[in-house]
Write a protein that holds these residues in place. Structure first.
Motif, mmCIF file in Angstrom:
data_model
loop_
_atom_site.group_PDB
_atom_site.id
_atom_site.type_symbol
_atom_site.label_atom_id
_atom_site.label_comp_id
_atom_site.label_asym_id
_atom_site.label_seq_id
_atom_site.Cartn_x
_atom_site.Cartn_y
_atom_site.Cartn_z
ATOM 1 N N ALA A 218 8.030 -1.144 -7.894
ATOM 2 C CA ALA A 218 7.594 -0.175 -6.887
ATOM 3 C C ALA A 218 8.363 -0.345 -5.588
ATOM 4 N N THR A 219 8.808 -1.562 -5.328
ATOM 5 C CA THR A 219 9.584 -1.842 -4.123
ATOM 6 C C THR A 219 11.028 -1.378 -4.261
ATOM 7 N N VAL A 220 11.672 -1.754 -5.354
ATOM 8 C CA VAL A 220 13.104 -1.482 -5.460
ATOM 9 C C VAL A 220 13.396 -0.001 -5.627
ATOM 10 N N VAL A 221 12.479 0.786 -6.213
ATOM 11 C CA VAL A 221 12.798 2.200 -6.413
ATOM 12 C C VAL A 221 12.787 2.970 -5.101
ATOM 13 N N GLN A 222 12.367 2.331 -3.993
ATOM 14 C CA GLN A 222 12.380 2.996 -2.697
ATOM 15 C C GLN A 222 13.757 2.940 -2.034
ATOM 16 N N PHE A 223 14.655 2.112 -2.536
ATOM 17 C CA PHE A 223 15.956 1.955 -1.899
ATOM 18 C C PHE A 223 16.832 3.157 -2.221
ATOM 19 N N LEU A 224 17.081 3.972 -1.187
ATOM 20 C CA LEU A 224 17.869 5.183 -1.375
ATOM 21 C C LEU A 224 19.331 4.843 -1.639
ATOM 22 N N PRO A 225 20.059 5.742 -2.320
ATOM 23 C CA PRO A 225 21.453 5.448 -2.677
ATOM 24 C C PRO A 225 22.349 5.272 -1.458
ATOM 25 N N ILE A 226 23.007 4.162 -1.394
ATOM 26 C CA ILE A 226 24.012 3.891 -0.368
ATOM 27 C C ILE A 226 25.201 3.262 -1.089
ATOM 28 N N ILE A 238 11.875 7.197 -13.169
ATOM 29 C CA ILE A 238 11.821 6.176 -14.211
ATOM 30 C C ILE A 238 10.610 5.269 -14.027
ATOM 31 N N PHE A 239 10.219 5.045 -12.773
ATOM 32 C CA PHE A 239 9.023 4.234 -12.495
ATOM 33 C C PHE A 239 7.780 4.924 -13.054
ATOM 34 N N GLN A 240 7.685 6.231 -12.843
ATOM 35 C CA GLN A 240 6.522 6.970 -13.324
ATOM 36 C C GLN A 240 6.532 7.101 -14.842
ATOM 37 N N GLU A 241 7.711 7.255 -15.433
ATOM 38 C CA GLU A 241 7.802 7.309 -16.896
ATOM 39 C C GLU A 241 7.292 6.023 -17.531
ATOM 40 N N LEU A 242 7.578 4.893 -16.894
ATOM 41 C CA LEU A 242 7.194 3.607 -17.470
ATOM 42 C C LEU A 242 5.736 3.282 -17.207
ATOM 43 N N TYR A 243 5.332 3.312 -15.931
ATOM 44 C CA TYR A 243 3.997 2.836 -15.563
ATOM 45 C C TYR A 243 2.954 3.957 -15.508
ATOM 46 N N LEU A 244 3.389 5.217 -15.588
ATOM 47 C CA LEU A 244 2.507 6.383 -15.460
ATOM 48 C C LEU A 244 1.839 6.428 -14.087
ATOM 49 N N LEU A 245 2.440 5.771 -13.121
ATOM 50 C CA LEU A 245 2.001 5.795 -11.730
ATOM 51 C C LEU A 245 3.119 6.382 -10.884
ATOM 52 N N THR A 246 2.780 7.105 -9.838
ATOM 53 C CA THR A 246 3.806 7.613 -8.941
ATOM 54 C C THR A 246 4.346 6.463 -8.090
ATOM 55 N N PRO A 247 5.567 6.586 -7.567
ATOM 56 C CA PRO A 247 6.063 5.554 -6.657
ATOM 57 C C PRO A 247 5.124 5.331 -5.472
ATOM 58 N N LYS A 248 4.477 6.400 -4.990
ATOM 59 C CA LYS A 248 3.523 6.248 -3.882
ATOM 60 C C LYS A 248 2.355 5.365 -4.299
ATOM 61 N N GLU A 249 1.855 5.565 -5.505
ATOM 62 C CA GLU A 249 0.759 4.723 -5.998
ATOM 63 C C GLU A 249 1.230 3.287 -6.184
ATOM 64 N N GLY A 250 2.479 3.129 -6.589
ATOM 65 C CA GLY A 250 3.034 1.777 -6.683
ATOM 66 C C GLY A 250 3.067 1.104 -5.327
ATOM 67 N N ARG A 251 3.448 1.867 -4.267
ATOM 68 C CA ARG A 251 3.463 1.303 -2.920
ATOM 69 C C ARG A 251 2.052 0.928 -2.466
ATOM 70 N N GLN A 252 1.065 1.711 -2.886
ATOM 71 C CA GLN A 252 -0.314 1.373 -2.551
ATOM 72 C C GLN A 252 -0.719 0.044 -3.180
ATOM 73 N N LEU A 253 -0.292 -0.186 -4.409
ATOM 74 C CA LEU A 253 -0.589 -1.467 -5.050
ATOM 75 C C LEU A 253 0.069 -2.612 -4.291
ATOM 76 N N VAL A 254 1.298 -2.391 -3.825
ATOM 77 C CA VAL A 254 1.971 -3.407 -3.012
ATOM 78 C C VAL A 254 1.172 -3.668 -1.745
ATOM 79 N N GLN A 255 0.708 -2.596 -1.108
ATOM 80 C CA GLN A 255 -0.029 -2.719 0.150
ATOM 81 C C GLN A 255 -1.370 -3.404 -0.033
ATOM 82 N N TYR A 256 -2.017 -3.177 -1.176
ATOM 83 C CA TYR A 256 -3.389 -3.654 -1.375
ATOM 84 C C TYR A 256 -3.473 -4.995 -2.084
#
Length: 417
Positions: A218-226, A238-256
């Motif tokens: 959930a952390t690494v998929v936030q890094f925009l292409p540079i 790809i994060f949502q395909e695997l975990y069935l969670l949106t990246p935003k929901e993944g960030r919430q798990l990181v936060q909580y």
């Protein structure tokens, strides 16, 4: 994202960078000068004919008060007499819809103090453009990469360089894994890398690459292409395909999860357990599907197939069979566990508590997921797993590590909304 941009003007003692109080600093104790003021004038797109400039200077000289050294007129006259070309000014077309959309570049004149200010602004703009390409969206890169994910604001306990360095260390471990595993079959050095600490460190690095980590992902998929490296909106799918969670929901798990979540007692522990369950489920799922695929690829039917189309058909039939066997587990995760988790994420954010029925729903879904994995036909679908003592122990002790889901108490659990 390294940069070697010059910042000499920002280092000047008189620089606004140096004199402006830091963001959030209490300025009530700063002395306010009432008998002095600073004047900044900026006029754009003026007539460049010499006569116009001469008329301006002559007007200042003939203005009342110009001979009074303490007057504003006198100060403006002095500054005007010191005027020189200090930079360039860039002006966009007055009508963006016109056929000629080129911006114009004008010589920019001013006194030395104005030159210092403009130089400082240019340096700040260039620095900002390293991380922000749109001033209307200051989260363009910095916000998405760091603020939303690695921390909130300076001073927030979640804003820590440790998180940034943790990602760097993870990448270092990935590269260590390559070097370590490359030497495990070396004719001269293999014994050094297949035993003791070197072996354990290599195995740990290997796990970092091959085991689920929903929080890290959930952390690494936030890094925009540079520079061609990073995730755009499609890549983040790809994060949502695997975990069935949106990246935003993944960030919430990181936060909580972890420390300083801002949640009431008991809630972070629930999310910690949820993360543990997700990773355990993903590791099991990858393991059984990978085993089924390996059996198919090594089968006589696949090896003896006459062409790629025949091989693809055999592999497709294998995937279809695996899909049928694993469907019961996947359905519980997709249609019971994830929806229940979404409700808890929403309640944690809006109520800082769980509704009792919502927690019970998650608790039941978790129990169903665990029970379904333990009796899944995928566990015995291949000889590789059927007779694997370590794998069978993992299934019997799923989700492992002696972890249990603890029900919050007190104000952390509400009877209703």
């Amino acid at each position: 994202m390294a940069t070697n941009l010059p910042t000499n003007n920002l280092k000047r003692k008189a620089s606004r960078w140096q004199t402006l109080p830091p963001l959030g600093e209490d300025t009530s104790a700063v002395d306010t000068e009432t008998e002095k003021y600073s004047l900044l004038l900026f006029l754009r797109d003026l007539d460049a004919s010499p006569q116009k400039w001469d008329d301006f200077i002559e007007g200042l000289k003939n203005s009342p008060g110009s001979i009074d050294e303490t007057s504003t007129i006198s100060a403006v006259l002095e500054a005007a007499l010191e005027t020189q070309m200090i930079n360039h000014d860039y002006i966009s077309p007055a009508n963006p819809n016109a056929s000629d959309t080129k911006r114009r570049r004008l010589d920019l004149y001013g006194n030395g103090a104005a030159g210092g200010q403009i130089a400082e602004y240019d340096e700040l703009i260039n620095l900002a453009r390293v991380v922000w390409s749109d001033p209307d969206d200051i989260r363009n890169t910095m916000g998405e990469v760091y603020q939303s994910n690695l921390g909130q604001q300076p001073g927030d306990p979640n804003f820590t360089l440790d998180k940034i360095f943790h990602l760097a260390r993870c990448w270092a471990e990935v590269r260590y894994r390559y070097m370590n595993h490359s030497l495990r079959d070396d004719p001269s050095l293999y014994s050094n890398y297949n035993k003791g600490r070197t072996s354990m460190k290599g195995n740990a690095a290997n796990a970092m690459v091959h085991e689920s980590s929903v929080l890290l992902d959930a952390t690494v998929v936030q890094f925009l292409p540079i520079g061609g490296i990073g995730y755009n909106a499609d890549d983040r799918g790809i994060f949502q395909e695997l975990y069935l969670l949106t990246p935003k929901e993944g960030r919430q798990l990181v936060q909580y999860t972890g420390q300083s979540t801002g949640l009431r007692i008991g809630l972070p522990q629930v999310f910690d357990y949820i993360v543990h369950i997700i990773n355990a489920y993903m590791n099991w799922r990858v393991r059984v599907l990978e085993s089924a695929r390996r059996v198919t690829l090594s089968s006589p039917a696949y090896r003896n197939a006459n062409n790629q189309a025949a091989k693809a058909n055999i592999l497709a039939n294998s995937h279809q069979a695996s899909g049928s066997r694993i469907q019961a587990v996947d359905n519980i995760y997709a249609y019971h566990f994830v929806p229940a988790l979404r409700v808890l994420l929403e309640e944690a954010g809006s109520l800082n508590a769980f509704v009792r029925l919502s927690f019970t729903t998650l608790e039941n879904a978790t129990g169903q997921l665990i029970a379904s994995i333990k009796v899944s036909g995928m566990n015995t679908a291949t000889p590789d797993l059927r007779f694997n003592v370590q794998f069978n122990r993992m299934v019997n002790q799923f989700p492992g590590q002696g972890r249990t889901l603890m029900r919050p108490t007190g104000t952390s659990l509400l009877a209703s909304r």
